[in-house]
Structures are given as C-alpha cells and as structure tokens.
Design an enzyme around this catalytic site. Structure first.
Site, PDB file in Angstrom:
ATOM      1  N   SER A  32      -9.273  10.299  -0.543  1.00 36.61           N
ATOM      2  CA  SER A  32      -8.498  10.078  -1.769  1.00 36.61           C
ATOM      3  C   SER A  32      -9.068   9.033  -2.716  1.00 36.61           C
ATOM      4  O   SER A  32      -8.496   8.810  -3.789  1.00 36.61           O
ATOM      5  CB  SER A  32      -7.054   9.699  -1.420  1.00 36.61           C
ATOM      6  OG  SER A  32      -6.354  10.830  -0.957  1.00 36.61           O
ATOM      7  N   LYS A  44      -9.377  10.191  -6.221  1.00 40.29           N
ATOM      8  CA  LYS A  44      -8.334  10.154  -7.254  1.00 40.29           C
ATOM      9  C   LYS A  44      -8.644   9.160  -8.367  1.00 40.29           C
ATOM     10  O   LYS A  44      -8.097   9.265  -9.468  1.00 40.29           O
ATOM     11  CB  LYS A  44      -6.975   9.865  -6.611  1.00 40.29           C
ATOM     12  CG  LYS A  44      -6.470  10.999  -5.706  1.00 40.29           C
ATOM     13  CD  LYS A  44      -5.078  10.703  -5.165  1.00 40.29           C
ATOM     14  CE  LYS A  44      -4.532  11.875  -4.356  1.00 40.29           C
ATOM     15  NZ  LYS A  44      -5.066  11.931  -2.988  1.00 40.29           N
ATOM     16  N   SER A  59      -0.922   7.975  -3.594  1.00 40.47           N
ATOM     17  CA  SER A  59      -1.913   8.984  -3.195  1.00 40.47           C
ATOM     18  C   SER A  59      -1.277  10.358  -3.012  1.00 40.47           C
ATOM     19  O   SER A  59      -1.633  11.109  -2.092  1.00 40.47           O
ATOM     20  CB  SER A  59      -2.629   8.551  -1.910  1.00 40.47           C
ATOM     21  OG  SER A  59      -3.957   9.002  -1.894  1.00 40.47           O
ATOM     22  N   LYS A  63      -7.621   1.450  -4.080  1.00 43.38           N
ATOM     23  CA  LYS A  63      -7.367   2.853  -3.709  1.00 43.38           C
ATOM     24  C   LYS A  63      -7.721   3.039  -2.248  1.00 43.38           C
ATOM     25  O   LYS A  63      -8.789   2.628  -1.790  1.00 43.38           O
ATOM     26  CB  LYS A  63      -8.184   3.821  -4.574  1.00 43.38           C
ATOM     27  CG  LYS A  63      -7.796   5.296  -4.348  1.00 43.38           C
ATOM     28  CD  LYS A  63      -6.425   5.579  -4.902  1.00 43.38           C
ATOM     29  CE  LYS A  63      -5.795   6.859  -4.363  1.00 43.38           C
ATOM     30  NZ  LYS A  63      -5.249   6.711  -2.994  1.00 43.38           N
TER      31      LYS A  63
END
Length: 291
Positions: free
Chosen positions: A78, A81, A135, A240
């Site tokens: 992720s 993203k 997420s 993140k």
C-alpha cells in the site's frame, strides 16, 4: 638528636599525599569515563534492523544514514497509494464531488476486508483521506476508476509520474498495492515519499492520527494505520504503511528526530511489532547521536 615524627603527626602528611594523588588521577578517569560513554552509543549504521530493505536519509544533506539492500526491487504493497494520491491530485478533479463505491472496487485478488460497502457514497476528498490514512483499498480503487478518462487514463498518468520522478526501478500496475507486481526499491520509495510530501493534502492526511468521515451520510471515525502518528515523542510529517504476504510489513515516513529531518523506508519487516520496533530503534539512535 633528630626525633622521628610521631604516628599522630604522620596522619596529616598521608592525607595531603592522598589528596594530591587523587587530584592527579581525576582528569584521566574523567577522560576515560567520557570515552566509555561515547563508545556505548552505536552509530545508526550499526543498529540491527529487522526489515530486509532499509533506507534512512538525511533530508537536508542527502546523506544516507543507514542502508540495507536499498536497491533490491520488491513489492511495496500500500505504499503504492502515495503514487495514487499524487496522480489524482495532479489531475485536479472536483474533490467535493460525491463518488460511489462500485462492485468493481472490491478486492478480488486478496479478498481484503473493507469498511466501505458496495453502494457507499462519499466525496472524492474523503476517499483520498481513507485511502491514505486508513489504507482503504476500495477507496483507492474508486479514485482510480473515477479518474478523468477512467482506469486507462489513470494508468497512463501513473506511468508518466514514474518517469517524471526519474524512477527507473518502480512499476505500478494498479491503485491499491494489492498486486505483487507493484514494485520498487527502498531508494526509490524515498523519492516517492519526498515527492508526496510536496502535496500539502497528502502530508496533512497521513500525519493525522484519525478522522471522522461521513459515509452515505453516517459519520464514522477512522484511524491512521501507523500507530506512531500522534504518539508522544514522534514528530511525523508524512507516513504510509503497507502489507501483503509478498511485501511483508512496509513503512515509509518523513519525520524530525535528533534535530534532523529524515526519510525512513522499511520494506519487508517480519510483522507489525518488528516494523514498529525498527522505527523505534532508528528514532532512539538519532536522538542519542544528538547528545
């Protein structure tokens, strides 16, 4: 005839000699003690880290403070993203437009859970918040699907962004990071994080501990997947997390620690606890090095 000093007369003499000797030894002992103390503070480069791919970068000087297999191409889960968010914001769509979660947004690859049921409605801005902070895979998928020109245009924009950032070892095939074909290196993830940090919306969202988002008119509280955000002692400006079986536990952060602005990239840690411990070791090492 000269008489020898009595035992009682010798005591002051002995005491004076001991004081002189002690004063002479003190500077040497202090110097030795200071040296031993400095030797107990290991350099960040010597701190053991669980993650298989690591980069810690001084943002001001560009100096690499720690590196471990940072050029190996691996899945990034992720962390993808961040790229999705940049490409969406570059397109300048109406962020207050309401978008709807479609069946096409479901995860058919990993069958991951989602807090957004098919049919849920939310603004594009809120979808961005959920994709980055929590997420949310369906939110990221919906952002790509509703991209101006559709999924094909989104993918072209991602490829163009990769080229614009000078990333030669990064490949992004879809918006969520669920695909193991979304790959990069620790070095290039640091570049992605640096680029993402230039977007105030991304920096603000990912450095918030939680947010209240209305989904189909009902407010819900969502939390940051990085438990270090908002925690005492942590000054995180961008964050993140990521996880898939192939990628392991991943994390990238831009933060201030020990008087330095640094970018941290951890790829393929053995678990959530190991990932947090790695981050903690890095922060403590930076703080100790500051003195």
């Amino acid at each position: 005839m000269t008489r020898s000093p009595t035992p009682s007369a010798r005591q002051p003499l002995k005491l004076a000699l001991l004081l002189i000797l002690g004063a002479a030894l003190l500077p040497a002992q202090a110097k030795s003690s200071g040296k031993a103390t400095s030797e107990k503070v290991p350099s960040l480069s010597d701190v053991p880290i669980n993650a298989k791919h690591v980069l810690v970068l001084d943002d001001s000087s560009g100096k690499v403070l720690k590196e471990k297999n940072a050029d190996s191409v691996v899945p990034i889960a992720s962390l993808t993203k961040l790229m999705t968010a940049m490409v969406v914001l570059d397109a300048k769509p109406n962020m207050q437009e309401t978008i709807r979660i479609d069946s096409a947004d479901r995860d058919t690859l990993k069958h991951s859970l989602s807090f957004l049921p098919v049919g849920a409605q939310l603004t594009r801005q809120d979808a961005l918040t959920l994709a980055l902070m929590s997420s949310e895979n369906r939110a990221a998928a919906a952002l790509a699907r509703t991209f101006p020109g559709g999924l094909a245009a989104f993918q072209l924009a991602v490829s163009a962004k990769i080229r614009a950032l000078g990333l030669t070892h990064t490949q992004i095939n879809e918006a969520t990071g669920l695909s193991p074909q979304n790959t990069s290196t620790a070095n290039e993830v640091a570049k992605i994080a640096a680029a993402a940090a230039r977007y105030p919306a991304i920096a603000d969202i990912t450095s918030d501990k939680k947010a209240t988002i209305p989904v189909s008119g009902r407010k819900r509280e969502f939390h940051n997947t990085n438990r270090l955000v908002g925690k005492k002692g942590w000054d995180i400006h961008l964050s993140k997390t990521g996880y898939t079986d192939e990628a392991g536990r991943c994390l990238t952060m831009r933060m201030t620690s020990g008087g330095k602005n640094v970018t941290v990239v951890l790829l393929d840690a053995d678990g959530s606890a190991a990932r947090l411990q790695d981050a903690g070791k890095i922060r403590r090492s930076l703080e100790r090095a500051r003195g």
